[in-house]
Write a protein that holds these residues in place. Structure first.
Motif, mmCIF file in Angstrom:
data_model
loop_
_atom_site.group_PDB
_atom_site.id
_atom_site.type_symbol
_atom_site.label_atom_id
_atom_site.label_comp_id
_atom_site.label_asym_id
_atom_site.label_seq_id
_atom_site.Cartn_x
_atom_site.Cartn_y
_atom_site.Cartn_z
ATOM 1 N N THR A 41 0.862 -1.180 0.000
ATOM 2 C CA THR A 41 0.000 0.000 0.000
ATOM 3 C C THR A 41 0.892 1.221 0.000
ATOM 4 O OG1 THR A 41 -0.049 0.130 2.409
ATOM 5 C CG2 THR A 41 -1.772 -1.197 1.353
ATOM 6 N N GLN A 47 -0.827 -5.482 1.959
ATOM 7 C CA GLN A 47 -2.282 -5.535 1.990
ATOM 8 C C GLN A 47 -2.716 -6.830 2.653
ATOM 9 O OE1 GLN A 47 -3.572 -5.211 -2.032
ATOM 10 N NE2 GLN A 47 -3.408 -3.001 -2.055
ATOM 11 N N THR A 54 -12.221 -11.148 7.535
ATOM 12 C CA THR A 54 -12.583 -10.240 6.456
ATOM 13 C C THR A 54 -13.780 -10.781 5.689
ATOM 14 O OG1 THR A 54 -10.271 -9.618 6.241
ATOM 15 C CG2 THR A 54 -11.707 -9.012 4.437
ATOM 16 N N ASP A 105 -9.140 -2.814 -2.434
ATOM 17 C CA ASP A 105 -10.343 -2.844 -1.603
ATOM 18 C C ASP A 105 -11.525 -3.449 -2.361
ATOM 19 O OD1 ASP A 105 -8.928 -1.459 0.377
ATOM 20 O OD2 ASP A 105 -9.469 0.480 -0.476
ATOM 21 N N LYS A 106 -11.273 -4.112 -3.494
ATOM 22 C CA LYS A 106 -12.352 -4.624 -4.341
ATOM 23 C C LYS A 106 -12.633 -6.087 -4.037
ATOM 24 C CE LYS A 106 -11.176 -1.374 -7.921
ATOM 25 N NZ LYS A 106 -10.428 -1.183 -9.128
ATOM 26 N N VAL A 128 -16.655 -2.327 -3.163
ATOM 27 C CA VAL A 128 -15.451 -1.707 -2.614
ATOM 28 C C VAL A 128 -15.678 -1.681 -1.113
ATOM 29 C CG1 VAL A 128 -14.079 0.405 -2.460
ATOM 30 C CG2 VAL A 128 -14.988 -0.338 -4.673
ATOM 31 N N VAL A 129 -14.709 -2.214 -0.371
ATOM 32 C CA VAL A 129 -14.839 -2.286 1.080
ATOM 33 C C VAL A 129 -13.734 -1.452 1.712
ATOM 34 C CG1 VAL A 129 -14.886 -3.813 3.080
ATOM 35 C CG2 VAL A 129 -15.827 -4.606 0.902
ATOM 36 N N LYS A 130 -14.158 -0.456 2.459
ATOM 37 C CA LYS A 130 -13.252 0.402 3.235
ATOM 38 C C LYS A 130 -13.610 0.177 4.705
ATOM 39 C CE LYS A 130 -11.757 3.042 -0.340
ATOM 40 N NZ LYS A 130 -10.429 3.228 -0.763
ATOM 41 N N PRO A 131 -12.739 0.527 5.620
ATOM 42 C CA PRO A 131 -13.072 0.331 7.037
ATOM 43 C C PRO A 131 -14.431 0.938 7.383
ATOM 44 C CG PRO A 131 -10.777 0.966 6.833
ATOM 45 C CD PRO A 131 -11.403 1.092 5.454
ATOM 46 N N LYS A 133 -17.252 0.609 5.838
ATOM 47 C CA LYS A 133 -18.140 0.958 4.723
ATOM 48 C C LYS A 133 -18.001 -0.022 3.570
ATOM 49 C CE LYS A 133 -19.550 4.605 1.648
ATOM 50 N NZ LYS A 133 -19.291 5.886 1.063
ATOM 51 N N SER A 135 -19.460 -0.483 -0.335
ATOM 52 C CA SER A 135 -20.184 0.144 -1.443
ATOM 53 C C SER A 135 -20.300 -0.849 -2.585
ATOM 54 C CB SER A 135 -19.433 1.376 -1.951
ATOM 55 O OG SER A 135 -19.256 2.310 -0.927
#
Length: 165
Positions: A41, A47, A54, A105-106, A128-131, A133, A135
């Protein structure tokens, strides 16, 4: 002599590694060997590999997305367009075994949903996964009553839909 040759060829085919098919049912991240370094990253930290924790986070997030979307509709169903029609769907099964970390993040997941028309739809979700969230970036109908409408093929590092042959 011909029998020996036939047996030798047959045995040889059994021990030769199977060549992967050109297209597959669902997109997957390329498999890394133990010797390959993980991508870095911007901060230089490796990563995270898609762990069970997860996977359960993504699973829970996708279920929450589907149920939240359905709760907002008048009939409490998940709605999506397909061939100029509105599909009203209920979640049947989230295929945890089909989750894929596509890098960064996909993520990819597929779910079975039952339509108001009685058919079972396999829906592909890209996220798309962020901490904190999740989407959803794309959804598509992959199968109807188990019959695939397309398969996936990786070309130049990008997954593309291909016709079922």
């Amino acid at each position: 002599m011909t029998t020996r040759l036939a047996i030798s060829v047959f045995v040889g085919l059994l021990v030769v590694p199977v060549v992967p098919l050109a297209a597959q049912e669902h997109p997957r991240a390329p498999q890394q060997s133990q010797s390959q370094q993980l991508p870095q990253t911007g901060t230089g930290a490796p990563q995270a590999v898609m762990t069970e924790a997860t996977m359960s986070n993504v699973s829970a997030g996708l279920k929450e997305f589907i149920s939240g979307y359905a709760a907002k509709s008048a009939d409490k169903k998940f709605h999506m367009p397909y061939q100029r029609k509105d599909l009203a769907l209920d979640l049947v099964k989230l295929h945890d075994d089909r989750f894929s970390n596509l890098g960064g993040d996909k993520y990819f997941a597929c779910v079975d949903m039952k339509g108001a028309d009685g058919k079972v739809y396999d829906i592909d979700f890209f996220m798309v996964v962020k901490p904190g969230k999740l989407s959803v970036t794309e959804t598509s109908v992959h199968k109807i009553n188990g019959k695939p409408l397309y398969n996936w093929k990786q070309e130049g590092g990008v997954w593309k839909k291909v016709k079922v042959s």
